[in-house]
Write a protein that holds these residues in place. Structure first.
Motif, PDB file in Angstrom:
ATOM      1  N   ILE A  67       0.747  -1.242   0.116  1.00 41.57           N
ATOM      2  CA  ILE A  67       0.125   0.081  -0.030  1.00 41.57           C
ATOM      3  C   ILE A  67       0.681   1.131  -0.043  1.00 41.57           C
ATOM      4  O   ILE A  67       1.773   1.186   0.834  1.00 41.57           O
ATOM      5  N   ALA A  68       0.556   2.362  -0.901  1.00 39.49           N
ATOM      6  CA  ALA A  68       1.203   3.488  -0.877  1.00 39.49           C
ATOM      7  C   ALA A  68       0.271   4.646  -0.781  1.00 39.49           C
ATOM      8  O   ALA A  68      -0.952   4.538  -1.306  1.00 39.49           O
ATOM      9  N   ARG A  69       0.845   5.756  -0.727  1.00 34.66           N
ATOM     10  CA  ARG A  69       0.151   6.980  -0.333  1.00 34.66           C
ATOM     11  C   ARG A  69       0.889   8.264  -1.074  1.00 34.66           C
ATOM     12  O   ARG A  69       1.880   8.198  -1.019  1.00 34.66           O
ATOM     13  N   ALA A  70      -0.199   8.952  -1.813  1.00 34.60           N
ATOM     14  CA  ALA A  70       0.115   9.931  -2.550  1.00 34.60           C
ATOM     15  C   ALA A  70      -0.466  11.270  -2.495  1.00 34.60           C
ATOM     16  O   ALA A  70      -1.740  11.079  -1.991  1.00 34.60           O
ATOM     17  N   THR A  71       0.126  12.538  -2.815  1.00 33.18           N
ATOM     18  CA  THR A  71      -0.811  13.615  -2.692  1.00 33.18           C
ATOM     19  C   THR A  71      -1.263  14.065  -3.853  1.00 33.18           C
ATOM     20  O   THR A  71      -0.250  14.394  -5.012  1.00 33.18           O
ATOM     21  N   LEU A  72      -2.641  14.295  -4.276  1.00 35.46           N
ATOM     22  CA  LEU A  72      -2.821  14.894  -5.762  1.00 35.46           C
ATOM     23  C   LEU A  72      -2.609  16.418  -5.825  1.00 35.46           C
ATOM     24  O   LEU A  72      -2.588  17.058  -4.796  1.00 35.46           O
ATOM     25  N   PRO A  73      -2.137  16.891  -6.847  1.00 34.83           N
ATOM     26  CA  PRO A  73      -1.682  18.024  -7.339  1.00 34.83           C
ATOM     27  C   PRO A  73      -2.884  18.928  -7.345  1.00 34.83           C
ATOM     28  O   PRO A  73      -4.182  18.534  -7.196  1.00 34.83           O
ATOM     29  N   ALA A  74      -2.892  20.221  -7.092  1.00 37.07           N
ATOM     30  CA  ALA A  74      -3.981  21.114  -7.314  1.00 37.07           C
ATOM     31  C   ALA A  74      -4.862  21.286  -8.488  1.00 37.07           C
ATOM     32  O   ALA A  74      -4.024  20.999  -9.375  1.00 37.07           O
ATOM     33  N   ALA A  75      -5.759  21.159  -8.479  1.00 36.36           N
ATOM     34  CA  ALA A  75      -6.662  21.197  -9.664  1.00 36.36           C
ATOM     35  C   ALA A  75      -6.821  22.470 -10.222  1.00 36.36           C
ATOM     36  O   ALA A  75      -7.941  23.349 -10.161  1.00 36.36           O
ATOM     37  N   ASP A  76      -5.846  22.841 -10.791  1.00 36.95           N
ATOM     38  CA  ASP A  76      -5.634  24.550 -11.129  1.00 36.95           C
ATOM     39  C   ASP A  76      -5.921  24.490 -12.568  1.00 36.95           C
ATOM     40  O   ASP A  76      -5.430  25.902 -13.273  1.00 36.95           O
ATOM     41  N   GLY A  77      -6.356  23.863 -13.324  1.00 39.32           N
ATOM     42  CA  GLY A  77      -6.583  23.965 -14.886  1.00 39.32           C
ATOM     43  C   GLY A  77      -5.511  23.750 -15.885  1.00 39.32           C
ATOM     44  O   GLY A  77      -5.472  23.583 -16.964  1.00 39.32           O
ATOM     45  N   ASP A  78      -4.281  23.511 -15.046  1.00 32.73           N
ATOM     46  CA  ASP A  78      -3.220  22.824 -16.045  1.00 32.73           C
ATOM     47  C   ASP A  78      -3.079  21.441 -16.297  1.00 32.73           C
ATOM     48  O   ASP A  78      -3.212  20.695 -15.516  1.00 32.73           O
ATOM     49  N   ARG A  79      -3.471  21.069 -17.406  1.00 38.42           N
ATOM     50  CA  ARG A  79      -3.740  20.015 -18.195  1.00 38.42           C
ATOM     51  C   ARG A  79      -2.416  19.184 -18.407  1.00 38.42           C
ATOM     52  O   ARG A  79      -2.242  18.179 -18.945  1.00 38.42           O
ATOM     53  N   SER A  80      -1.028  19.574 -18.119  1.00 40.59           N
ATOM     54  CA  SER A  80       0.002  18.884 -18.520  1.00 40.59           C
ATOM     55  C   SER A  80       0.026  17.803 -17.517  1.00 40.59           C
ATOM     56  O   SER A  80      -0.475  17.960 -16.341  1.00 40.59           O
ATOM     57  N   PRO A  81       0.749  16.613 -17.918  1.00 44.34           N
ATOM     58  CA  PRO A  81       0.743  15.631 -16.855  1.00 44.34           C
ATOM     59  C   PRO A  81       1.454  15.838 -15.687  1.00 44.34           C
ATOM     60  O   PRO A  81       2.603  16.425 -15.831  1.00 44.34           O
ATOM     61  N   LYS A  87       4.384   7.078  -1.818  1.00 45.23           N
ATOM     62  CA  LYS A  87       5.279   6.630  -0.633  1.00 45.23           C
ATOM     63  C   LYS A  87       4.742   5.391  -0.038  1.00 45.23           C
ATOM     64  O   LYS A  87       3.349   5.121   0.269  1.00 45.23           O
ATOM     65  N   VAL A  88       5.598   4.028   0.123  1.00 41.02           N
ATOM     66  CA  VAL A  88       4.945   2.865   0.689  1.00 41.02           C
ATOM     67  C   VAL A  88       4.876   3.229   2.089  1.00 41.02           C
ATOM     68  O   VAL A  88       5.743   3.464   3.010  1.00 41.02           O
ATOM     69  N   VAL A  89       3.618   2.633   2.408  1.00 40.85           N
ATOM     70  CA  VAL A  89       3.338   2.950   4.026  1.00 40.85           C
ATOM     71  C   VAL A  89       2.972   1.351   4.739  1.00 40.85           C
ATOM     72  O   VAL A  89       2.779   1.184   5.743  1.00 40.85           O
ATOM     73  N   MET A  90       2.768   0.370   3.797  1.00 40.05           N
ATOM     74  CA  MET A  90       2.770  -1.084   4.176  1.00 40.05           C
ATOM     75  C   MET A  90       3.119  -2.033   3.245  1.00 40.05           C
ATOM     76  O   MET A  90       2.793  -1.690   1.926  1.00 40.05           O
ATOM     77  N   GLY A  91       4.114  -3.087   3.635  1.00 36.03           N
ATOM     78  CA  GLY A  91       4.359  -4.135   2.614  1.00 36.03           C
ATOM     79  C   GLY A  91       5.874  -3.734   2.066  1.00 36.03           C
ATOM     80  O   GLY A  91       6.644  -2.931   2.469  1.00 36.03           O
TER      81      GLY A  91
END
Length: 205
Positions: A67-81, A87-91
């Protein structure tokens, strides 16, 4: 080695952000060139974070999960990838090491009565073939120190800083049919396995 995803507006379906996610390599001798698949993805309530359940199965290594955890980027209208950095939190937990691991395909993160503390449930199903697959329900405790998560837990509602209701989708995510989840554990689930699993549960910063 990389899969793609999207953040979209829940009501309109409009794309708010394009995402790239590197898939983890398989932690098994001779299979390091292989990649795990996304088995489930779910939001962490009250935060901009998501949890990923990764799974791999092979005839030699059997089932492996992490299991891993990540923070989503702000939905600021920038459509570039935008590339996520999970970060791995278990396993990784490995079936061959005695853990009750199978084809886990569903995960849920549920807040508890304690601020910033969640229960993580992961579920597998036997696809109506108990000879080769098992139905497991595995529950773990996660403590989150982030201010947003603790505030949400106290109020039991999303933070007012969330401007849009969003939905998250990733390619190659396989959903499980939750027909039966009775938590059937194999005999290999020994006391030493349980102790090792407790050591895997980390306190997230």
């Amino acid at each position: 080695t990389v899969t793609v995803g999207w953040v979209s507006d829940y009501e309109t379906g409009s794309i708010k952000a394009n995402l790239e996610l590197p898939l983890p390599t398989v932690d098994y001798p001779g299979l390091e060139h292989k990649r795990m698949r996304i088995s489930s993805v779910v939001a962490v309530p009250g935060t901009r974070d998501v949890m990923f359940l990764f799974h791999y199965w092979g005839p030699k290594c059997k089932s492996i999960i992490q299991i891993a955890r990540a923070t989503l980027p702000a939905a600021d209208g920038d459509r570039s990838p935008k590339r996520l950095d999970p970060k791995v939190v278990m396993g990784p937990l490995k079936q061959l090491e005695g853990y009750p691991i199978d084809n886990f395909e569903t995960m849920n993160v549920v807040p508890t009565d304690t601020p910033g503390v969640y229960t993580i449930h992961i579920i597998s199903d036997n696809n109506f073939n108990d000879k080769y697959q098992k139905t497991y329900l595995l529950s773990m405790l996660m403590k989150d120190k982030s201010e947003a998560a603790q505030l949400w837990s106290r109020k039991m509602k999303p933070s007012s800083s969330n401007q849009h209701a969003i939905s998250i989708a990733f390619a190659a995510v396989f959903s499980a049919a939750l027909a039966v989840a009775l938590g059937i554990f194999r005999r290999s689930w020994t006391a030493s396995s349980r102790e090792a699993l407790v050591e895997e549960l980390v306190e997230l910063e």
